[in-house]
Design an enzyme around this catalytic site. Structure first.
Site, PDB file in Angstrom:
ATOM      1  N   LYS A  16      -2.653  -3.984  10.660  1.00 13.59           N
ATOM      2  CA  LYS A  16      -1.224  -4.329   9.602  1.00 13.59           C
ATOM      3  C   LYS A  16      -1.318  -5.975  10.104  1.00 13.59           C
ATOM      4  O   LYS A  16      -1.767  -7.024   8.775  1.00 13.59           O
ATOM      5  CB  LYS A  16      -0.180  -4.404   9.807  1.00 13.59           C
ATOM      6  CG  LYS A  16      -0.010  -2.822   8.952  1.00 13.59           C
ATOM      7  CD  LYS A  16      -0.116  -2.465   7.959  1.00 13.59           C
ATOM      8  CE  LYS A  16       0.620  -1.334   7.370  1.00 13.59           C
ATOM      9  NZ  LYS A  16       0.080  -1.429   5.763  1.00 13.59           N
TER      10      LYS A  16
ATOM     11  N   ASN B 241      -1.741  -0.343  -1.057  1.00 12.93           N
ATOM     12  CA  ASN B 241      -0.432  -0.390  -0.594  1.00 12.93           C
ATOM     13  C   ASN B 241      -0.565   0.904   0.202  1.00 12.93           C
ATOM     14  O   ASN B 241      -0.199   1.374   1.373  1.00 12.93           O
ATOM     15  CB  ASN B 241       0.743  -0.085  -1.868  1.00 12.93           C
ATOM     16  CG  ASN B 241       2.094   0.426  -1.388  1.00 12.93           C
ATOM     17  OD1 ASN B 241       2.920  -0.139  -0.694  1.00 12.93           O
ATOM     18  ND2 ASN B 241       1.940   1.943  -1.550  1.00 12.93           N
TER      19      ASN B 241
ATOM     20  N   TYR C 149      -1.758   0.999  14.028  1.00 17.03           N
ATOM     21  CA  TYR C 149      -1.164   0.887  13.270  1.00 17.03           C
ATOM     22  C   TYR C 149      -0.474  -1.090  13.218  1.00 17.03           C
ATOM     23  O   TYR C 149      -1.399  -1.072  11.921  1.00 17.03           O
ATOM     24  CB  TYR C 149       0.480   1.701  13.013  1.00 17.03           C
ATOM     25  CG  TYR C 149       1.136   0.926  11.836  1.00 17.03           C
ATOM     26  CD1 TYR C 149       0.161   2.115  10.194  1.00 17.03           C
ATOM     27  CD2 TYR C 149       2.120   0.140  11.958  1.00 17.03           C
ATOM     28  CE1 TYR C 149       1.524   1.127   9.004  1.00 17.03           C
ATOM     29  CE2 TYR C 149       3.299   0.064  10.430  1.00 17.03           C
ATOM     30  CZ  TYR C 149       2.376   0.651   9.255  1.00 17.03           C
ATOM     31  OH  TYR C 149       2.996   0.274   8.304  1.00 17.03           O
TER      32      TYR C 149
ATOM     33  N   ASP D 156      -2.757   7.673  -5.233  1.00 22.66           N
ATOM     34  CA  ASP D 156      -2.127   8.930  -4.432  1.00 22.66           C
ATOM     35  C   ASP D 156      -3.346   9.158  -4.013  1.00 22.66           C
ATOM     36  O   ASP D 156      -3.420  10.742  -5.066  1.00 22.66           O
ATOM     37  CB  ASP D 156      -0.803   8.670  -4.537  1.00 22.66           C
ATOM     38  CG  ASP D 156      -0.229   8.966  -2.867  1.00 22.66           C
ATOM     39  OD1 ASP D 156       0.700   8.307  -3.362  1.00 22.66           O
ATOM     40  OD2 ASP D 156      -0.581   9.928  -2.668  1.00 22.66           O
TER      41      ASP D 156
END
Ligand SMILES: NC(=O)c1ccc[n+]([C@@H]2O[C@H](COP(=O)([O-])OP(=O)(O)OC[C@H]3O[C@@H](n4cnc5c(N)ncnc54)[C@H](O)[C@@H]3O)[C@@H](O)[C@H]2O)c1
Length: 310
Positions: free
Chosen positions: A174, A99, A170, A37
């Site tokens: 995606k 992710n 976005y 992260d």
């Protein structure tokens, strides 16, 4: 319960939200986890090593094995270091969960170049770069005669597969991740790697303003990020070797293997179309016009619920 002992997983963006839930679930199933992260703000700015380290501490406190990584997944060399860390520190890599993500919502007419570039970069390149490095590693192992059972699990969104207003950047990224999944699954199958994708729904900092649905006082909470992770663990099991190229919509306890772009309304002319004749056919076949139903209708058809409080 699938058993993942001896396997090594990377989960990107695992310092909080859905990625954290995936990392905890994979560790609970016995996998060693590299918790990646950047520790960025929701918009993608900044860097903080604390969230990844906190999840590593949680996994270790529960008796699992984990290490932290603060690499930016959209940096090609950084993604290479992330994959290298798993292999050098733990000897192998079996599972890659892409992710990490950010949001910079804006209506198309007002969207800036930076808002477009940042979101496309973190999501699309942030999926390509780790997958590219992991794929090279798995190809090498396969060529050396190893029985590879590699896993890539990507993260799309209802916005990408059904289309949400205010998210051209976005949603395009995606949707691209769903297409990337389908193509990568066909390329990497020969090396023993499956590639699947999840379109999740959970209450995180990314959606706390969107889902005006609070956690129930008791009982099952459909928007708990932990609901997204049994699918990740199941797909990581060796027995799931035959399931690849799928995009799963997940809401609470509903997992829906979506059918993407498939044949729909067919218009044929044996010797090609004249535009006027084709227009006539279009109007005849679509007397009320043709337009997308919107994200909420798509989610409901896939087993999800409204974004509004129930
Ligand atoms: N929450 C939902 O309902 C929902 C719905 C659809 C899709 N998603 C997707 O699920 C994923 C996780 O989202 P979330 O809701 O848990 O959000 P979140 O903001 O809680 O977590 C995302 C994490 O990614 C990290 N990150 C951002 N850019 C990074 C980078 N370049 N490199 C490494 N790490 C980076 C952030 O620091 C953050 O910890 C995202 O891809 C998101 O688009 C979420």
């Amino acid at each position: 319960m699938p058993k993942l002992e001896g396997k090594v997983a990377i989960v990107t963006g695992a310092g909080r939200g859905i990625g954290r839930a995936h990392a905890l679930a994979l560790a609970d199933a016995g996998a060693t986890v590299v918790v990646n992260d950047l520790g960025a703000a929701l918009s993608g700015e900044g860097h903080d090593d604390t969230p990844a380290q906190q999840v590593v501490d949680e996994i270790r406190a529960a008796g699992g094995e984990a290490a932290a990584s603060g690499e930016n997944v959209a940096d090609f060399a950084g993604a290479g270091r992330l994959v290298g860390q798993a292999i050098e520190q733990f000897g192998r890599l079996d599972i890659l969960v892409n992710n990490a993500g950010i949001l910079r919502d804006r209506m198309l007419v007002n969207m800036t170049e930076d808002e477009w570039d940042a979101v496309i970069n973190v999501h699309l390149k942030g999926h390509f770069a780790p997958t590219r490095h992991a794929a090279a590693y798995w190809r090498e192992r396969s060529k050396e005669g190893d029985d590879v059972k590699g896993r890539v699990i990507n993260t799309s969104s209802p916005s990408g597969v059904f289309g949400n207003v205010g998210q051209t950047n976005y949603g395009a990224a995606k949707a691209g991740i769903a297409a990337f999944t389908v193509i990568a699954s066909q390329e990497l199958g020969r090396y023993g790697v499956t590639v699947n994708c999840i379109a999740p729904n959970a209450r995180t900092r990314m959606t706390e303003d969107t889902f005006d649905m609070g956690a129930p006082q008791d009982g099952f909470d459909p928007l708990d990020p932990a609901n997204m992770s049994p699918l990740i663990v199941a797909l990581s099991d060796d027995d799931a070797q035959g399931i690849t190229g799928q995009v799963f919509h997940v809401w609470g306890g509903s997992v829906n293997a979506l059918r993407g772009w498939t044949g729909g309304e067919l218009f044929t002319a044996d010797e090609g179309w004249d535009a006027d004749v084709l227009l006539g056919e279009l109007l005849a076949r679509f007397p009320d016009g043709a337009s997308p139903p919107g994200m909420v209708a798509g989610m409901q058809a896939a087993g999800g619920q409204s974004l509004s409080a129930q």
